[in-house]
Design an enzyme around this catalytic site. Structure first.
Site, mmCIF file in Angstrom:
data_model
loop_
_atom_site.group_PDB
_atom_site.id
_atom_site.type_symbol
_atom_site.label_atom_id
_atom_site.label_comp_id
_atom_site.label_asym_id
_atom_site.label_seq_id
_atom_site.Cartn_x
_atom_site.Cartn_y
_atom_site.Cartn_z
ATOM 1 N N ARG A 210 0.793 -1.385 0.065
ATOM 2 C CA ARG A 210 -0.174 0.056 0.038
ATOM 3 C C ARG A 210 0.925 1.196 0.011
ATOM 4 O O ARG A 210 0.598 2.228 -0.672
ATOM 5 C CB ARG A 210 -0.799 -0.005 1.223
ATOM 6 C CG ARG A 210 -1.841 -1.155 1.292
ATOM 7 C CD ARG A 210 -3.092 -0.531 0.351
ATOM 8 N NE ARG A 210 -4.587 -1.516 0.567
ATOM 9 C CZ ARG A 210 -5.202 -1.348 1.410
ATOM 10 N NH1 ARG A 210 -5.368 -0.062 2.159
ATOM 11 N NH2 ARG A 210 -6.488 -2.125 1.410
ATOM 12 N N ASP B 114 -16.498 7.945 8.711
ATOM 13 C CA ASP B 114 -15.111 7.218 8.556
ATOM 14 C C ASP B 114 -13.896 8.012 8.484
ATOM 15 O O ASP B 114 -13.967 9.335 8.429
ATOM 16 C CB ASP B 114 -15.309 6.538 7.081
ATOM 17 C CG ASP B 114 -14.362 5.251 6.895
ATOM 18 O OD1 ASP B 114 -14.966 4.054 7.075
ATOM 19 O OD2 ASP B 114 -12.990 5.313 6.945
HETATM 20 C C1 LIG Z 1 -13.937 -3.116 6.676
HETATM 21 S S1 LIG Z 1 -14.645 -1.321 6.573
HETATM 22 C C2 LIG Z 1 -16.224 -2.160 7.213
HETATM 23 C C3 LIG Z 1 -17.301 -1.055 6.545
HETATM 24 C C4 LIG Z 1 -18.769 -1.573 6.908
HETATM 25 N N1 LIG Z 1 -18.932 -1.178 8.320
HETATM 26 C C5 LIG Z 1 -19.002 -2.946 6.651
HETATM 27 O O1 LIG Z 1 -19.238 -3.659 7.622
HETATM 28 O O2 LIG Z 1 -19.306 -3.192 5.382
HETATM 29 C C6 LIG Z 1 -13.899 -0.707 8.170
HETATM 30 C C7 LIG Z 1 -13.788 0.955 8.045
HETATM 31 O O3 LIG Z 1 -13.411 1.327 9.311
HETATM 32 C C8 LIG Z 1 -12.839 2.549 9.183
HETATM 33 N N2 LIG Z 1 -11.970 2.851 10.216
HETATM 34 C C9 LIG Z 1 -10.966 2.331 10.729
HETATM 35 N N3 LIG Z 1 -10.195 2.973 11.905
HETATM 36 C C10 LIG Z 1 -11.233 3.975 12.078
HETATM 37 C C11 LIG Z 1 -11.171 4.996 13.031
HETATM 38 N N4 LIG Z 1 -10.143 4.973 13.957
HETATM 39 N N5 LIG Z 1 -12.402 5.897 12.968
HETATM 40 C C12 LIG Z 1 -13.184 5.867 12.154
HETATM 41 N N6 LIG Z 1 -13.523 4.623 11.091
HETATM 42 C C13 LIG Z 1 -12.200 3.905 11.021
HETATM 43 C C14 LIG Z 1 -11.808 2.162 7.900
HETATM 44 O O4 LIG Z 1 -11.543 3.273 7.306
HETATM 45 C C15 LIG Z 1 -12.838 1.453 7.177
HETATM 46 O O5 LIG Z 1 -13.478 2.222 6.138
#
Ligand SMILES: C[S@@+](CC[C@H](N)C(=O)[O-])C[C@H]1O[C@@H](n2cnc3c(N)ncnc32)[C@H](O)[C@@H]1O
Length: 272
Positions: free
Chosen positions: A39, A146
């Site tokens: 990445r 997000d």
């Molecule tokens: C795997 S995705 C899940 C998306 C959706 N909730 C689903 O279940 O399909 C995880 C998301 O969490 C976000 N994320 C990770 N750490 C975070 C943080 N500290 N604050 C806000 N969002 C965060 C990432 O950017 C990512 O878009």
């Protein structure tokens, strides 16, 4: 190959892991080394840097936090899809919506925390908009947040490749979307319900709540237990008593937070 182009020394990997942990709460174990390498290799090339040591120095001296934002965007895992873990949307329409309609409040507030590119909040919005007519006459808002600024922008745009939209049931696709430039675009009825906001779950939360439902699915799997504990405690503070917390398929509040009861498959209810 990126791997051959830039060497990632242990020391630099530790610095980058610590920065991700401190900023986003995301744990980067040694197993994630190749992922990080791939990445961030793209960032190094875009910036014309020779190695990861230079990249670490850039992050340390990045006053405006511009590269920190790119760095965080590059290391988040954004995998998502429409109606992922469909039983949650089924529960929303079968249990939560009828209970809400039988109550005497007109206000419904839903938070999709860690919403990625928006498929989750749009799936929630479609489930609500397809519900009883009386529901859409109520005061309903969905907050979608997000940490990754790129995914928030894509969610707000609300336009998806045809393959991504395949998870939307046909009847919903016909009713709530249209085709534009070979993309499936969410209609105004859905967009009006959702506000997309950039927000770090580890930082301050400007909203005062209370929320009726929080979807936080497939987000805390990347966090360590102390971070999960603090987060679920804050969710409990921001949910109304009896409010719902919907977690991801491999997430569990057991031994993490005692302020919720498990009432369904990864579906929790805040204790009174
Ligand atoms: C795997 S995705 C899940 C998306 C959706 N909730 C689903 O279940 O399909 C995880 C998301 O969490 C976000 N994320 C990770 N750490 C975070 C943080 N500290 N604050 C806000 N969002 C965060 C990432 O950017 C990512 O878009």
């Amino acid at each position: 190959m990126v791997q051959e182009q830039f060497a990632l020394e242990d020391n630099d990997f530790r610095k980058l892991s610590k920065l991700v942990m401190d900023t986003a709460g995301i744990v980067l174990s040694e197993r994630k080394r190749a992922f990080i390498h791939g990445r961030l290799g793209r960032r190094l090339r875009a910036l014309g840097l020779a190695d990861f040591s230079q990249y670490c120095r850039l992050l340390e001296t990045d006053d405006g936090d511009d590269e920190l934002r790119n760095f965080i965007n590059a290391v988040t895992t954004n995998h998502t899809s429409f109606f992922r873990e469909a039983h949650h949307f089924d529960f929303l329409s079968r249990v939560i919506i009828p209970e809400f309609l039988s109550g005497n409040t007109t206000r419904l507030r839903i938070w999709s925390a860690g919403c990625s590119t928006g498929e989750e909040p749009y799936s929630i919005a479609m489930t609500l908009a397809a519900g009883p007519t009386a529901l859409m006459e109520r005061d309903i808002k969905i907050l979608a947040t997000d940490l990754d600024t790129n995914v928030i922008a894509r969610g707000a745009e609300g336009a998806y490749e045809l393959e991504r939209a395949e998870g939307i049931p046909d009847a919903y696709r016909k009713r709530f979307t249209r085709l534009r430039d070979s993309k499936v675009v969410m209609n105004d009825e859905l967009c009006r319900l959702i506000t997309f906001v950039h927000l770090n779950l580890l930082g301050p939360w400007p909203m005062s709540g209370p929320f009726d439902i929080i979807f936080c699915r497939n987000v805390v799997i990347y966090f360590d237990k102390p971070t999960q504990r603090r987060l679920f405690d804050r969710y409990a503070d921001l949910l109304r008593p009896d409010g719902w917390l919907i977690a991801g398929h491999s997430e569990n509040l057991l031994g993490v937070c005692e302020r919720f009861d498990l009432v369904g498959r990864t579906i929790y209810r805040r204790r009174r």
